[in-house]
Design an enzyme around this catalytic site. Structure first.
Site, PDB file in Angstrom:
ATOM      1  N   ASP A 256      18.603  38.375  54.306  1.00 21.19           N
ATOM      2  CA  ASP A 256      18.612  38.161  52.888  1.00 21.19           C
ATOM      3  C   ASP A 256      20.095  37.889  52.510  1.00 21.19           C
ATOM      4  O   ASP A 256      20.574  37.688  51.185  1.00 21.19           O
ATOM      5  CB  ASP A 256      18.503  39.873  52.243  1.00 21.19           C
ATOM      6  CG  ASP A 256      19.275  40.773  53.053  1.00 21.19           C
ATOM      7  OD1 ASP A 256      20.179  40.177  53.673  1.00 21.19           O
ATOM      8  OD2 ASP A 256      18.814  41.947  52.898  1.00 21.19           O
TER       9      ASP A 256
ATOM     10  N   LYS B  66      31.687  37.752  53.166  1.00 20.59           N
ATOM     11  CA  LYS B  66      30.530  37.977  53.954  1.00 20.59           C
ATOM     12  C   LYS B  66      29.607  38.987  53.417  1.00 20.59           C
ATOM     13  O   LYS B  66      29.999  40.045  52.986  1.00 20.59           O
ATOM     14  CB  LYS B  66      30.903  38.872  55.252  1.00 20.59           C
ATOM     15  CG  LYS B  66      29.942  38.996  56.407  1.00 20.59           C
ATOM     16  CD  LYS B  66      30.337  39.660  57.536  1.00 20.59           C
ATOM     17  CE  LYS B  66      29.185  39.958  58.610  1.00 20.59           C
ATOM     18  NZ  LYS B  66      29.788  40.318  60.105  1.00 20.59           N
TER      19      LYS B  66
ATOM     20  N   ASP C 285      27.724  32.678  69.603  1.00 27.71           N
ATOM     21  CA  ASP C 285      28.069  32.526  68.405  1.00 27.71           C
ATOM     22  C   ASP C 285      28.916  33.212  67.846  1.00 27.71           C
ATOM     23  O   ASP C 285      29.330  33.200  66.571  1.00 27.71           O
ATOM     24  CB  ASP C 285      26.675  32.345  67.421  1.00 27.71           C
ATOM     25  CG  ASP C 285      25.829  33.434  67.805  1.00 27.71           C
ATOM     26  OD1 ASP C 285      25.337  33.824  68.781  1.00 27.71           O
ATOM     27  OD2 ASP C 285      25.728  34.396  66.803  1.00 27.71           O
ATOM     28  N   ASN C 286      29.089  34.463  68.672  1.00 33.53           N
ATOM     29  CA  ASN C 286      30.269  35.356  68.176  1.00 33.53           C
ATOM     30  C   ASN C 286      31.617  35.218  68.689  1.00 33.53           C
ATOM     31  O   ASN C 286      32.503  36.154  68.768  1.00 33.53           O
ATOM     32  CB  ASN C 286      29.688  36.834  68.233  1.00 33.53           C
ATOM     33  CG  ASN C 286      28.492  37.153  67.270  1.00 33.53           C
ATOM     34  OD1 ASN C 286      28.623  36.382  66.193  1.00 33.53           O
ATOM     35  ND2 ASN C 286      27.567  38.123  67.748  1.00 33.53           N
TER      36      ASN C 286
ATOM     37  N   GLY D   5      23.956  29.794  62.279  1.00 26.28           N
ATOM     38  CA  GLY D   5      24.903  29.363  61.126  1.00 26.28           C
ATOM     39  C   GLY D   5      25.325  30.435  60.153  1.00 26.28           C
ATOM     40  O   GLY D   5      25.054  31.588  60.504  1.00 26.28           O
TER      41      GLY D   5
ATOM     42  N   ARG E  52      25.262  34.561  56.082  1.00 26.52           N
ATOM     43  CA  ARG E  52      25.905  35.325  54.842  1.00 26.52           C
ATOM     44  C   ARG E  52      27.237  35.379  54.792  1.00 26.52           C
ATOM     45  O   ARG E  52      27.806  36.296  54.510  1.00 26.52           O
ATOM     46  CB  ARG E  52      25.311  36.732  55.166  1.00 26.52           C
ATOM     47  CG  ARG E  52      25.623  37.370  56.635  1.00 26.52           C
ATOM     48  CD  ARG E  52      25.314  39.002  56.467  1.00 26.52           C
ATOM     49  NE  ARG E  52      25.274  39.371  57.901  1.00 26.52           N
ATOM     50  CZ  ARG E  52      25.011  40.730  58.138  1.00 26.52           C
ATOM     51  NH1 ARG E  52      25.168  41.397  57.189  1.00 26.52           N
ATOM     52  NH2 ARG E  52      25.292  40.909  59.603  1.00 26.52           N
TER      53      ARG E  52
ATOM     54  N   ARG F 205      33.498  28.566  65.884  1.00 26.92           N
ATOM     55  CA  ARG F 205      32.834  29.777  67.305  1.00 26.92           C
ATOM     56  C   ARG F 205      32.454  28.690  68.291  1.00 26.92           C
ATOM     57  O   ARG F 205      32.383  27.377  68.217  1.00 26.92           O
ATOM     58  CB  ARG F 205      31.721  30.186  66.631  1.00 26.92           C
ATOM     59  CG  ARG F 205      31.899  31.198  65.462  1.00 26.92           C
ATOM     60  CD  ARG F 205      30.549  31.056  64.313  1.00 26.92           C
ATOM     61  NE  ARG F 205      30.843  31.903  63.441  1.00 26.92           N
ATOM     62  CZ  ARG F 205      30.954  33.293  63.226  1.00 26.92           C
ATOM     63  NH1 ARG F 205      30.339  34.090  64.287  1.00 26.92           N
ATOM     64  NH2 ARG F 205      31.330  33.853  62.080  1.00 26.92           N
TER      65      ARG F 205
HETATM   66  P1  AMP Z   1      25.041  38.516  63.922  1.00 23.34           P
HETATM   67  O1  AMP Z   1      24.213  38.999  65.064  1.00 23.34           O
HETATM   68  O2  AMP Z   1      25.371  39.302  62.787  1.00 23.34           O
HETATM   69  O3  AMP Z   1      26.287  37.784  64.496  1.00 23.34           O
HETATM   70  O4  AMP Z   1      24.247  37.189  63.114  1.00 23.34           O
HETATM   71  C1  AMP Z   1      23.525  36.447  63.874  1.00 23.34           C
HETATM   72  C2  AMP Z   1      22.955  35.334  62.994  1.00 23.34           C
HETATM   73  O5  AMP Z   1      22.233  35.836  62.075  1.00 23.34           O
HETATM   74  C3  AMP Z   1      23.956  34.483  62.050  1.00 23.34           C
HETATM   75  O6  AMP Z   1      23.625  33.235  62.065  1.00 23.34           O
HETATM   76  C4  AMP Z   1      24.134  35.422  60.902  1.00 23.34           C
HETATM   77  O7  AMP Z   1      24.675  34.476  59.822  1.00 23.34           O
HETATM   78  C5  AMP Z   1      22.558  35.701  60.645  1.00 23.34           C
HETATM   79  N1  AMP Z   1      22.430  37.054  59.841  1.00 23.34           N
HETATM   80  C6  AMP Z   1      22.700  38.152  60.338  1.00 23.34           C
HETATM   81  N2  AMP Z   1      22.396  39.087  59.284  1.00 23.34           N
HETATM   82  C7  AMP Z   1      22.019  38.413  58.238  1.00 23.34           C
HETATM   83  C8  AMP Z   1      21.528  38.430  56.835  1.00 23.34           C
HETATM   84  N3  AMP Z   1      21.303  39.776  56.528  1.00 23.34           N
HETATM   85  N4  AMP Z   1      21.174  37.516  56.055  1.00 23.34           N
HETATM   86  C9  AMP Z   1      21.237  36.156  56.726  1.00 23.34           C
HETATM   87  N5  AMP Z   1      21.793  36.015  57.898  1.00 23.34           N
HETATM   88  C10 AMP Z   1      22.147  36.757  58.640  1.00 23.34           C
HETATM   89 MG    MG Z   2      27.784  36.472  64.309  1.00 29.18          MG
END
Ligand code: AMP
Ligand code: MG
Length: 485
Positions: A122, A110, A249-250, A88, A91, A180
């Site tokens: 975080d 973001k 998810d991306n 989800g 951030r 997505r």
């Molecule tokens: P990503 O690999 O950046 O596409 O992120 C995968 C998942 O982790 C998504 O649900 C993001 O929202 C969550 N996520 C990544 N980094 C953070 C962060 N610093 N704080 C909160 N959620 C994160």
């Molecule tokens: Mg992502």
């Protein structure tokens, strides 16, 4: 304290597809204290009806101090080939919409703090990752590759723990939608068929209206998404772009390049190049991306199956991915080589070149750019030959290429200018992003602005910034990017 600025142009929204909690929830941001601009994208701002010069009011909004409560959505997904369960917007807060010449665009922050989907995170982003996302979004747009866009980066001194202690930033992203594959997978996995149908109907009505009248509209939607994804993969391959984290998810339902993390443009060509240091098995290596794109479409197809209701039709739709990709890739490489008329053995010529570049670890961008300048007559070939260790093999290949140009009686002038319009001089090499990040930390965000401007027109010459076309310097050899940002 002043009340938050309420920009008249920003249309409040509450999500998409009429979905409500727990799928979409209103979540306040946690604004950054004492924010300052790291980047403002004047040309994108203007297409959105915003001022070319950044204002203090927009600094507030884009650092998270907003009058209306933004929203976040739930999604799930497959990460590195494994079902990851609920993810989800951990951030990402969507503020509302702005109109770009009549087309509504979601405006998303973001890094503006924790959300119900943050899990262990975080909710923050750091300067480094935000600057990289900003630059790459705009570099891809400059290359003509479908992508989410980036309007601004706001920096602050708020400490954020990553491998080392870093500082918080927020990047503002812009796209018609950030929906997505993982949104569909989430509802399918949990058996929320009503939500799945609502989402699918909404996506068709807003973005794929041509599918609405098909005998099986959801199948038509899947076919259209497969087509866009296959084409996008061909576009990535043709510029040597590696996404790094092609989890479902991306993957954008609109076929946009989405979620810039440990991406990289290849310098030395290597089919097995892995840009993400967290990807130990090389699942998302350069040469694997097209296959992963297909696999991800399969995951989307499985999620949509309850609505499509025809497994055989689903298989047939997925089978069209490969030929669509191959056709787009062949066409892209034909353009890169300046071949105007297709010929049956073109794939062989391209295949031979790929082996040559791979075996010699030739710089991908420099090679095609230098090739674009060569005349049909053999002779002044050093600019190309000097890029390839095995000169004899290079000469052989150049001979075959020239014979091919002879065959179609290619005229140098139009061919060279066509090649220069598809073979970029400037791509966002890792060391360039790093240069802009270091300069920003040293109080010189103007380097970032300058680099973004060059990358916006990557096929043009930029004599003042000629150095940015160069292969990486020695100091860049140890640069590593990973998932954590
Ligand atoms: P990503 O690999 O950046 O596409 O992120 C995968 C998942 O982790 C998504 O649900 C993001 O929202 C969550 N996520 C990544 N980094 C953070 C962060 N610093 N704080 C909160 N959620 C994160
Ligand atoms: Mg992502």
């Amino acid at each position: 304290m002043n009340a938050p600025f309420k920009p008249a142009l920003l249309l409040p929204t509450s999500g998409f597809a009429g979905l409500a909690a727990p799928h979409i929830v209103a979540v306040p941001t946690q604004p950054l204290e004492s924010p300052h601009w790291l980047a403002w994208n004047a040309s994108l701002a203007q297409t959105l009806g915003l001022p070319a010069e950044p204002t203090g009011e927009w600094l507030q909004v884009l650092s998270g101090k907003v009058a209306q409560t933004p929203w976040c959505s739930v999604y799930s997904g497959h990460q590195f080939g494994v079902w990851a369960g609920q993810l989800g917007d951990g951030r990402a807060h969507t503020l509302g919409q702005l109109s770009a010449q009549g087309v509504l665009q979601d405006i998303q922050l973001k890094g503006a703090g924790r959300t119900p989907f943050s899990r262990m995170g975080d909710g923050r982003a750091v300067w480094r990752s935000s600057i990289r996302e900003y630059l790459c979004s705009e570099a891809m747009a400059g290359l003509g590759i479908p992508t989410t866009r980036a309007l601004a980066v706001v920096g602050s001194a708020l400490p954020v723990q990553r491998e080392t202690l870093e500082q918080a930033a927020i990047v503002t992203r812009v796209a018609e939608s950030f929906i997505r594959f993982g949104h569909f997978e989430h509802f399918a996995h949990h058996g929320h068929t009503d939500a799945l149908r609502q989402l699918t109907d909404d996506v068709i009505a807003r973005f794929y209206l041509q599918c609405a009248d098909a005998p099986n509209p959801v199948l038509a939607l899947l076919e259209a998404v497969i087509g866009r994804t296959a084409t996008l993969m061909a576009q990535w391959q043709a510029v040597g772009f590696c996404h790094g984290v092609m989890n479902t998810d991306n993957m954008s339902i609109l076929g946009l390049t989405l979620d810039y993390g440990p991406f990289g443009f290849m310098d030395a060509f290597d089919l097995n190049h892995v840009c993400n240091h967290s990807d130990r098995e090389g699942r998302y290596a350069y040469g694997q991306q097209p296959r992963v794109g297909w696999w991800n479409c399969g995951a989307l197809g499985s999620a949509l199956l309850p609505l499509i209701g025809d497994e055989q039709a689903l298989r047939e739709a997925l089978a069209r991915y490969e030929p669509t990709f191959q056709e787009a890739l062949d066409a892209a490489f034909r353009r890169k080589l300046g071949l105007m008329r297709p010929r049956a053995d073109d794939a062989q010529l391209v295949g031979r070149l790929m082996r040559l570049l791979h075996q010699n670890r030739t710089d991908f961008t420099l090679f095609f750019r230098a090739l674009s300048h060569l005349p049909r007559e053999a002779g002044a070939d050093d600019a190309v030959r000097n890029l390839v260790l095995d000169r004899a093999a290079c000469d052989d290949w150049l001979g075959a290429w020239r014979a091919r140009l002879e065959w179609e009686d290619s005229a140098d002038g139009p061919r060279q200018s066509a090649m220069l319009r598809v073979n970029p001089k400037f791509v966002l090499r890792n060391y360039l992003a790093e240069t802009a990040i270091r300069a920003a930390h040293e109080g010189h965000p103007e380097v970032l602005a300058q680099l973004q401007e060059v990358l916006a027109t990557p096929f043009d010459e930029h004599p003042d910034n000629e150095a940015w076309a160069a292969a990486p310097p020695d100091w860049a050899e140890t640069l590593a990017v990973s998932c954590s940002s």
